[in-house]
Scaffold this active site. Structure first.
Site: not given
Ligand code: PAF
Length: 272
Positions: A30-31, A33, A37, A61, A151, A183-185
Site C-alpha cells: 500500500m506504499g 515503502l 517492503h 480493507q 494475512q 510498518s508504514s503506520r
C-alpha cells in the site's frame, strides 16, 4: 522502473511477458515503502524475470473510522526504493476495481480470530484485492511479509483452496534498530508513543525466551510488560491453524495487536 497506472494496460503487458516465457514476481503493497517492503522485493528479485510492486491503498480493507483517508503516502520515496531494489514495474492504479465491482473473496475460519475479530470485513477486503491483483499481474510468485502473520496465512489458504497456482513466499518481519516492527503506520507515532510501542517487542521476546509450556504463564508475562493504551489481543496460537493453544506442544506463534495514542500496532514472534 516503469510505472503503469491503468489496470487493463497492466494485464495486457504482463500477458505478453508470460507468452514470452517470463516468470513474473509480485510484491503487493500500500506504499510508503520501508525496509520491510524492500526486504520482500530483495527476496523476490532473484526468483523472477520481471518484478512488479503494486502500490494501492485498498478501500475494501479499511473499516469505518480507520485511517483510509490519512494513510501515509510518498510516491517519490517509493519510486526510489523500487529503483534501488531492481524493480521492473510499479503498478500504481488510481482505482483498481471495475465501476460495478460486486465480488468478495472470503476465507472463513482463519479470518475469525485475532485481527479479524477487531476489524470485521478487513480480510475479505485483503483477499478480494489480492485476488484481483493476481488476475491483473498473473505472477508465478508473490511475496508477503510475516509482520502480517494472519494475512499471510489467509492468503496461503485462499491460494490453496482456489488452486490459484501462484507460489506464496513469506518474508521475515524486519525490525527497526530499536526493535519496533517496521510498518508504514509507525509514521503516526510521536517519540513518547514510539517508546511505549517498543513494549510490544519486549513482551514478545520475553514470551519467546520463557521456557514455560503453559500458555497462561507466558501470556501473563507478556501482559506484565506491555505499556499500551488498550490491548486488542495477545494470544499464543498454533502456527498453521492459528487456533489458540493451552500448552505449547507444537510450533506456535505469539501475536499482539495494541493501540497507542490513535495508532494500532501489530507484532508477532515464533515460539519453540
Ligand atoms: O499488507 C498490505 O500492505 C496489504 O494488506 C496488501 C497485501 C497490499 C493488500 O492491500
Amino acid at each position: 522502473v516503469q510505472t503503469v497506472h491503468d489496470p487493463a494496460a497492466m494485464q495486457a503487458q504482463m500477458r505478453l511477458r508470460l507468452a514470452a516465457g517470463e516468470r513474473i514476481g509480485l510484491v503487493p503493497t500500500m506504499g510508503f515503502l520501508h525496509l520491510g517492503h524492500r526486504s520482500l522485493m530483495a527476496l523476490a528479485r532473484p526468483l523472477c524475470d520481471h518484478l512488479v510492486v503494486s502500490i494501492y491503498v485498498n478501500p475494501l480493507q479499511f473499516g469505518p473510522g480507520e485511517d483510509l483517508e490519512t494513510y501515509p503516502k510518498d510516491p517519490a520515496g517509493d519510486a526510489a526504493a523500487c529503483a534501488a531494489e531492481g524493480v521492473d514495474t510499479i503498478f500504481m492504479p488510481a482505482d483498481l476495481y471495475e465501476q460495478n465491482h460486486c465480488t468478495r473473496v472470503t476465507v472463513s475460519g482463519l479470518t475469525e480470530g485475532l485481527c479479524g475479530a477487531d476489524r470485521p470485513g478487513h480480510f475479505d477486503g485483503v483477499t478480494t484485492v489480492v485476488a484481483r491483483l493476481f488476475g491483473l499481474v498473473q505472477p508465478s510468485i508473490a511475496v508477503f511479509g510475516e509482520k502480517d502473520y494472519q494475512q499471510l496465512a489467509v492468503i496461503r489458504r485462499m491460494v490453496r483452496d482456489l488452486a490459484v497456482g501462484i507460489e506464496i513466499l513469506g518474508g521475515p518481519l524486519i525490525r527497526d534498530t530499536d526493535g519496533l516492527a517496521m510498518s508504514s503506520r509507525n509514521a503516526y507515532l510521536s517519540p513518547p508513543d514510539r517508546q511505549r510501542g517498543l513494549s510490544l517487542h519486549r513482551a514478545l521476546r520475553a514470551m519467546s525466551e520463557s521456557t514455560s509450556q503453559s500458555v497462561a504463564d507466558r501470556l501473563g508475562l507478556g501482559r506484565s510488560i506491555l505499556t499500551v493504551d488498550s490491548l486488542d489481543y495477545l494470544q499464543i496460537v498454533d502456527s498453521e491453524s492459528l487456533r489458540p493453544l493451552d500448552i505449547i506442544d507444537r510450533p506456535a506463534r505469539a501475536l499482539v495487536a495494541a493501540r497507542i495514542g490513535g495508532t494500532r500496532l501489530i507484532d508477532n514472534i515464533g515460539l519453540s
